[in-house]
Structure formats: structure tokens, C-alpha cells
Design a protein around this motif. Structure first.
Motif, PDB file in Angstrom:
ATOM      1  N   UNK A   1       0.836  -1.211   0.000  1.00  0.00           N
ATOM      2  CA  UNK A   1       0.000   0.000   0.000  1.00  0.00           C
ATOM      3  C   UNK A   1       0.861   1.247   0.000  1.00  0.00           C
ATOM      4  N   UNK A   2       2.010   1.193   0.745  1.00  0.00           N
ATOM      5  CA  UNK A   2       2.884   2.346   0.797  1.00  0.00           C
ATOM      6  C   UNK A   2       3.599   2.562  -0.535  1.00  0.00           C
ATOM      7  N   UNK A   3       3.889   1.444  -1.250  1.00  0.00           N
ATOM      8  CA  UNK A   3       4.658   1.527  -2.483  1.00  0.00           C
ATOM      9  C   UNK A   3       3.784   1.914  -3.675  1.00  0.00           C
ATOM     10  N   UNK A   4       2.500   1.614  -3.621  1.00  0.00           N
ATOM     11  CA  UNK A   4       1.662   1.799  -4.794  1.00  0.00           C
ATOM     12  C   UNK A   4       0.336   2.421  -4.392  1.00  0.00           C
ATOM     13  N   UNK A   5       0.034   3.544  -4.978  1.00  0.00           N
ATOM     14  CA  UNK A   5      -1.213   4.236  -4.652  1.00  0.00           C
ATOM     15  C   UNK A   5      -2.371   3.791  -5.543  1.00  0.00           C
ATOM     16  N   UNK A   6      -2.138   2.805  -6.426  1.00  0.00           N
ATOM     17  CA  UNK A   6      -3.186   2.376  -7.340  1.00  0.00           C
ATOM     18  C   UNK A   6      -4.154   1.374  -6.747  1.00  0.00           C
TER      19      UNK A   6
ATOM     20  N   UNK B   1      -8.731  -4.402  -3.223  1.00  0.00           N
ATOM     21  CA  UNK B   1      -7.383  -4.963  -3.324  1.00  0.00           C
ATOM     22  C   UNK B   1      -6.651  -4.859  -1.990  1.00  0.00           C
ATOM     23  N   UNK B   2      -6.808  -3.714  -1.313  1.00  0.00           N
ATOM     24  CA  UNK B   2      -6.159  -3.561  -0.006  1.00  0.00           C
ATOM     25  C   UNK B   2      -6.653  -4.622   0.976  1.00  0.00           C
TER      26      UNK B   2
ATOM     27  N   UNK C   1      -9.715 -11.423  -8.717  1.00  0.00           N
ATOM     28  CA  UNK C   1      -8.525 -12.060  -8.132  1.00  0.00           C
ATOM     29  C   UNK C   1      -7.477 -12.388  -9.198  1.00  0.00           C
ATOM     30  N   UNK C   2      -7.939 -12.672 -10.431  1.00  0.00           N
ATOM     31  CA  UNK C   2      -6.979 -12.982 -11.500  1.00  0.00           C
ATOM     32  C   UNK C   2      -6.007 -11.832 -11.725  1.00  0.00           C
ATOM     33  N   UNK C   3      -6.501 -10.599 -11.603  1.00  0.00           N
ATOM     34  CA  UNK C   3      -5.660  -9.434 -11.847  1.00  0.00           C
ATOM     35  C   UNK C   3      -4.807  -9.062 -10.637  1.00  0.00           C
TER      36      UNK C   3
ATOM     37  N   UNK D   1     -14.787  -1.989 -10.913  1.00  0.00           N
ATOM     38  CA  UNK D   1     -13.466  -1.481 -10.531  1.00  0.00           C
ATOM     39  C   UNK D   1     -12.556  -2.636 -10.142  1.00  0.00           C
ATOM     40  N   UNK D   2     -11.412  -2.756 -10.801  1.00  0.00           N
ATOM     41  CA  UNK D   2     -10.509  -3.879 -10.583  1.00  0.00           C
ATOM     42  C   UNK D   2      -9.075  -3.378 -10.532  1.00  0.00           C
ATOM     43  N   UNK D   3      -8.311  -3.916  -9.611  1.00  0.00           N
ATOM     44  CA  UNK D   3      -6.902  -3.530  -9.491  1.00  0.00           C
ATOM     45  C   UNK D   3      -6.024  -4.466 -10.307  1.00  0.00           C
TER      46      UNK D   3
END
Length: 580
Positions: free
Chosen positions: A25-30, A35-36, A183-185, A311-313
């Protein structure tokens, strides 16, 4: 699946797939909220089973292994809770949940849960959405539940029913699609593989993957907003009935519905780990045209994915996107095609392609419709079109039926009442006929009387014996002697197959009776592709063997891993002549 299959390596699989997400979470704001939450669960589940554990189990993999054993051997929730409590009592540092519900929640939170949806016992409706609180359907008046009384009181007393335990008469198991696609992504390697169809696929005109086919190309051309987003998924849908009780003595038909993601490379898309069980439709009877009742939850999710998206990460690109999906194909045999589409695949309009221009003939004695006018598909100047004697005694100069476009089909469906639910295979025939298996052969007395009725094949017409009590059937050109049947069965009996290619076909061969029983659909396909032509070439005359060998060759070439469009066009012309 045995006691160990697929669960021993779950910790390694998660570690390889998702890595250490502690600081993600700290490394990526996307990351979006879903997902979190998921990555937090993965990290918590990956904790050590106990301090300094070196046996290869994590907290998650150990619980999944135990839960698998519970399901495999039918342990009750109470017994499973007792086992967890005993393990915790014996090993105080063991990092496991202490109840069946807590263990189940660990699995559920990873997106591996399903929903129980009660159904009307007569398949009129699901107790779902606006009907979720109903207990009786207003048309058939059948109760939603089996009323099972429970008894209270001592053994010395006369125990009377005190409570009623409600158990649904029929229950649909629904495995939600959207969480699993998301989950695949969340695995970088899988997310990258989902772009293979566009980024790494060889584009030289040959057909190796569904993205090379015309259906995929037509979708891309017609829906540009869908095709320009490489994240969007193209899905396939498969269903068929099977008997879950491993015995033919029990008549029960369960219908699983499985979805496949075809964005993957061809060597991944059909692997079991990427085939998603979506529905488990209960029996005991085949569903017929009421299948649509049970497909409602899946159709609702598919519509949501197509229209609005989710919405998918994407962990490979480190960004959140709007995922859309399209259901492009269904995979099923012809009877299941009728159940899923609503188009009857029997009777006078059995062909969904020829539609209302289907050529059929009703056999009076066999009491069924047959379809013999294959000459319509031959080139207009083909000699067989004017050959009366070899066919039905008539010439054939009609054009082939015109296939309807998608727009024409939709226009026809506008006038159809699309209310859900009730309103107020060839290889088997070939082997059954060649071996003259009762109940499976197509060459029987009724068929011979039909030939007489049509005035064709006079040498095969039934002949009455002198006493008038029996009939005599002439030997057909494809009939085998007992010795030839023994040779035919002997070839199949001695065949050794590669592991995984088919089941043990030799066990289906009854050599003394010179018959085949109990083989599955996939076995029939395998025999058609590779085995059937071996014995018939040396047993049957050329004018019988050659068409059968050509039929086998057609399906084998059609199912090869790579095929060009020119070869497909050639096969289409060749199969018409083969059928004739």
C-alpha cells in the motif's frame, strides 16, 4: 483429487503469486479498497503455523488442508470444531482458528465462498431477489421446505414433535463470478498472461487461438470501446449433466456450469485451475427448458460486467481500471444446446443454422425425423445432385439454406414471450450400427420398412418368410461377421493410450459379446479421432471404410492445435461430400 492434491502447495502458490504485500500500500497508490482488503488477508493468512515452523505449512495452507479433509470425508461442523479445539489444546502455540465457522471464514474471505439459493422443487422459480422470503410458490403451491420435525423429551417419555427444522427441497449452489475475475488481476503473472492474446500472440493468419477466429474479430470491430481496453475479458460457457454418485444404478443428473477465460494463452485457458465453477444445479432430473431459471444469478453478473463494468486492481501495471467482460461462446452437446438456447434440436426444425429451411423427412415406421438432403450443400454442378439411384430417388438442385444473421435472430425473438421457467451423438450410432448392438444400432427392422416405404434400396427391403411369422433382413454392406466383430473389438481391447488422453477404453470392450459399453463422451471423441479407422480399413469394403475414415479425419483435423482459414474452407466443402 486425493487427500493431498492441490492443497499442499497452497502457501507456495500464494507466495509465488502475490509475494509479500506488507508494504504494498505504501509503495503503490493504485490499490482500490477491495485490493487492499484482499492483500491484507493474504498476509495474515501467510503467518507461521507456529513459531519457527519449518515443515512447510502456513496458517492458511494448514487450514485449507484440514478443511479439504472435512469436505472429502463428510465431517460435521461439530466434529471439525472439536478437532480444532483438540489441536489447540495439545499444541498451545498453534496459530489456527478454534471453530469450524472461523476456519470457513478464512476461506470465504479469500473469495472462495458460494451462495445457497433455494429453488422451487418443480423448477418454476428461485427464492431469490424479490422472492427471497417466500415459502410457497403461488403457481404450483409446492412448499419451499421439507418440514422435518425434531423430537424432545426423555427416552422414557412419549417424545412429541417440538420444533420444525426447515430444509430446502432443492438448493442451487452459486459461486460468484466477479470476485474470482478480480482475483486474477491481483496476481502480477496472471494479469500479464491475460494480455497475451494481444501482446504475444503470433498473427500470421493461422488459427491457433480464439482471438484468431472470426467471432473475436467481429466483436472487436463492432465494440471498439471494449476491444481497445486489453484488460477486458472474453469468456466461454460450458455445461452438461453428470451422475455424481459413480453408479449407473442411481438415476440422478447434476448440472455444473463452468466458465473459461480465453484471454489466456491456449495452453493455460483450459487448465483446471483457470476453469471457474459458477453454478452447481441439483437434480434429480434433467432440467429441460427450465435451465434458464437457474442461470439467473450468473446472467445478472454477466450483464453487470458487460454494461457498467467493475473497478478492478491490476497488480502488473499497478493501476485500477474498469473491467468489462463478454460471453462469446457456449460449449455443449446438441441436447444441452437445446436446453440452454431454447431452440429444439429435434423434430422438423432441428438445425439451428438452417432454421425454418431445415430439410427433414419423417420415417413412418421408425417414428422419427431424419435429415438426408446433404446434397443441397454440394457445388451446383456436382454429379451427385442428379444421381437419383444412390440417394432418395430424386434429383436435388436447391440452394443451401441461408444462415440467419444475429440481427435477424434478435428481430425474431422480439415477438417471443421470454418468461423464465415453465409457462402455463454420432460416434455412438456408428459403433452401435457396425457391431449391431441392440438399442444402439440404426439398422433394424423398422429402418428397413422405412426404406421400403420410400421406395429406395430395394435390396435391403424386409422379406417375409414362407410361414409369414418372421421377416428376413438382407445383409447390409456395413454388416460385420462375428469374426470381423471380434477383430474390431480386439483392436480396441489391446489399445494402450497415453495417460490423460482418454479413460481405459479396453474396460468398455466386452470381447466375448463383441460389444462396447460404458464409454464416456470424451472416449467417443478419442475413438473417432484416432482408433475407429484402424480396424475398419482392414474389415469393411472401401465404399464403406473410406467415408468413415474421411469423417474421422475431418474431426481430427478440425481439432488440431493450428489450422488456417483456407484449410477450414476446404474442410467445409469436404464434409458435405463425406456426408453424402
Amino acid at each position: 483429487m486425493d487427500d493431498r492434491g492441490g492443497v499442499d502447495d497452497i502457501d507456495g502458490l500464494l507466495r509465488d503469486a502475490f509475494g509479500n504485500m506488507t508494504n504494498l500500500e505504501e509503495e503503490n497508490n493504485g490499490l482500490n479498497e477491495d485490493a487492499k482488503r484482499f492483500y491484507k488477508l493474504v498476509d495474515e493468512a501467510g503467518l507461521e503455523l507456529y513459531p519457527n515452523c519449518t515443515i512447510g505449512f502456513s496458517r492458511l495452507s494448514f487450514i485449507i488442508r484440514l478443511y479439504h479433509l472435512k469436505c472429502l470425508h463428510g465431517w460435521s461442523n461439530t466434529s471439525f470444531t472439536s478437532l480444532l479445539e483438540l489441536l489447540k489444546e495439545a499444541i498451545t502455540d498453534l496459530n489456527i482458528p478454534t471453530s469450524s465457522n472461523k476456519a470457513k471464514n478464512m476461506v470465504k474471505d479469500l473469495g472462495l465462498d458460494y451462495e445457497n439459493i433455494d429453488a422451487c422443487p418443480n423448477d418454476y422459480m428461485l427464492y431469490w431477489n424479490e422472492y427471497i422470503n417466500d415459502s410457497v410458490f403461488h403457481i404450483c403451491r409446492e412448499s419451499r421446505y421439507n418440514q422435518t420435525p425434531t423430537m424432545e423429551g426423555n427416552e422414557d417419555d412419549f417424545a412429541l414433535p417440538n420444533k420444525v427444522h426447515k430444509v430446502a427441497v432443492k438448493t442451487l449452489r452459486y459461486f460468484s463470478l466477479i470476485p474470482r475475475l478480480k482475483r486474477l488481476f491481483m496476481c502480477p503473472n496472471t494479469a500479464e498472461a491475460l494480455r497475451w492474446h494481444d501482446k504475444q500472440r503470433l498473427k500470421d493468419g493461422c488459427i491457433r487461438h480464439l482471438a484468431d477466429g472470426q467471432a473475436w474479430k467481429n466483436l472487436d470491430t463492432r465494440y471498439l470501446n471494449f476491444s481497445k481496453e486489453l484488460h477486458n475479458l472474453s469468456l466461454g460457457f460450458a455445461s452438461d449433466g453428470f451422475n455424481p454418485f459413480r453408479t449407473m444404478n442411481v438415476s440422478y443428473s447434476t448440472w455444473p456450469v463452468v466458465l473459461m477465460v480465453y484471454n489466456f494463452p491456449s495452453w493455460m485457458s483450459m487448465k483446471s485451475e483457470y476453469c471457474m465453477l459458477s453454478l452447481l444445479i441439483p437434480g434429480p432430473c434433467s432440467l429441460g427448458n427450465n435451465t434458464d431459471i437457474f442461470l439467473q444469478p450468473l446472467m445478472e453478473e454477466l450483464k453487470e460486467l458487460w454494461v457498467s463494468g467493475i473497478d478492478t486492481y491490476d497488480s502488473f501495471k499497478g493501476e485500477t481500471f474498469q473491467m468489462h467482460d463478454a460471453l462469446l461462446w457456449t460449449i455443449n452437446d446438441f441436447p444441452a444446446y437445446a436446453m440452454l438456447s431454447g431452440w429444439s434440436t429435434k423434430g422438423k426444425l432441428a438445425c439451428p443454422c438452417c432454421n425454418h429451411d431445415t430439410s427433414f423427412c419423417y420415417l413412418k415406421h421408425s417414428q422419427k425425423a431424419v435429415y438426408m438432403d446433404h446434397r443441397r450443400f454440394l457445388p451446383v454442378d456436382h454429379a451427385w445432385r442428379s444421381n437419383k439411384r444412390s440417394f432418395n430417388g430424386k434429383t436435388e438442385f436447391r440452394d443451401p439454406p441461408r444462415m440467419l444473421t444475429g440481427e435477424e435472430v434478435l428481430d425474431m425473438l422480439k415477438s417471443i414471450d421470454n418468461a423464465l421457467g415453465k409457462t402455463q451423438s454420432k460416434i455412438d450410432s456408428i459403433i452401435g450400427t457396425l457391431l449391431d448392438i441392440p438399442g444402439k444400432t440404426k439398422d433394424h427392422a423398422k429402418a428397413r420398412y422405412d426404406l421400403k416405404e420410400m421406395g429406395i434400396r430395394k435390396n435391403l427391403h424386409p422379406i417375409n418368410t414362407k410361414d409369414g411369422k418372421r421377416i428376413k433382413l438382407a445383409r447390409a454392406c456395413f454388416s460385420m461377421t462375428k469374426g470381423e466383430k471380434s477383430i474390431f473389438c480386439g483392436v480396441l481391447k489391446k489399445t494402450k493410450l497415453l495417460d490423460g488422453s482418454a479413460s481405459n477404453i479396453s474396460r468398455c470392450v466386452q470381447q466375448e459379446e463383441r460389444k462396447l459399453y460404458g464409454y464416456k463422451t470424451h472416449d467417443a471423441h478419442f475413438m473417432l479421432h484416432y482408433l475407429l479407422q484402424i480396424p475398419i480399413k482392414s474389415i469393411l469394403p472401401d465404399h464403406v471404410a473410406v467415408p468413415l475414415v474421411r469423417l474421422c479425419s475431418f474431426f481430427r483435423r478440425l481439432c488440431q492445435k493450428e489450422i488456417s482459414l483456407e484449410e477450414i474452407n476446404g474442410l467445409e466443402s469436404e464434409i458435405v461430400e463425406t456426408l453424402c
